[in-house]
Design a protein around this motif. Sequence first.
Motif, short mmCIF file in Angstrom:
data_model
loop_
_atom_site.label_atom_id
_atom_site.label_comp_id
_atom_site.label_asym_id
_atom_site.label_seq_id
_atom_site.Cartn_x
_atom_site.Cartn_y
_atom_site.Cartn_z
N SER A 1 0.82 -1.22 0.00
CA SER A 1 0.00 0.00 0.00
C SER A 1 0.85 1.26 0.00
O SER A 1 0.40 2.31 -0.45
N SER B 1 -7.57 -3.76 -7.03
CA SER B 1 -8.22 -3.24 -5.82
C SER B 1 -9.44 -2.44 -6.23
O SER B 1 -9.47 -1.82 -7.31
N LYS C 1 -2.83 0.14 -9.08
CA LYS C 1 -3.85 -0.89 -9.22
C LYS C 1 -4.73 -0.66 -10.45
O LYS C 1 -5.21 -1.61 -11.06
#
Length: 268
Positions: free
Chosen positions: A112, A163, A180
């Motif tokens: 992340s 995601s 993503k």
Amino acid sequence: MSASPGDRRRRSAGGRYARQSPVGRLAGKAALITGAASGIGLATVRRFTEEGARVLAVDLDAGRTAHAVAGYRGAVAVGTDIRDSSQVDAAYDRAFTEFGRLDTAVNAAGVSGAQADLCDLTDEDFADVVAVNLAGTFYSVRAAVRLMRRMSPAGGSIVNVSSVGALANFPLPAMYPASKAGVLGLTRAVAALVASDGIRVNAVAPGATDTPMLPQDEPVRRAVVDLGVLRRAASAEEIAHTILFLASDESAFYTGQTLSPNGGYVMH
């Protein structure tokens, strides 16, 4: 019309049909799964091995990965830094050496990145996340296609983990949804390029999932989870079920698609 005796035998509780095959949906198949030491990747290793697949479980730390998949019959752990294309290629060579084939690749490795204000993010913060989430996925997809084309007949299924952050306007560090979203573009492009080889390429875009990447601070965690109408996080196993579907022959008419088990964050 009444059900035949055979139909009645196949029915399970609640009127649903039970799967009768004595072997799993991935019996005889071989897979490589990145991000295999924890979270969605580890849950996917477990589901794949339960369904009869042999799996090369790939993550950064070989020892940690071996410990995580210990007891999963058919799983072999390998340490690989997916930011390094030569290491990724070596992992796929190992898969071919171990199994003699490659039917499925699952790209579940991801980070992340730094949690900071946009203006405080450094060039390195951005580059590090893109290196893992997007470049690492590309290296793995490229290596998977090379091996799948060598099979006779050629073919296979590639599943990329993106995601829900790539689909909606969540206040996330910019490099995470950017990387993503890139995975989704990569998925569609490669799906079109390799369809004639019998290779399917799809993506999964999970919502909040109970893994180490979900914020641990309870108020922040609650705020993230409550964005979905189901008001809970998914388990890693729930996401692995979707990945298993895309890896199996049950999804034979799916390619270039994104399935998003997100608890109602985004509705189509």
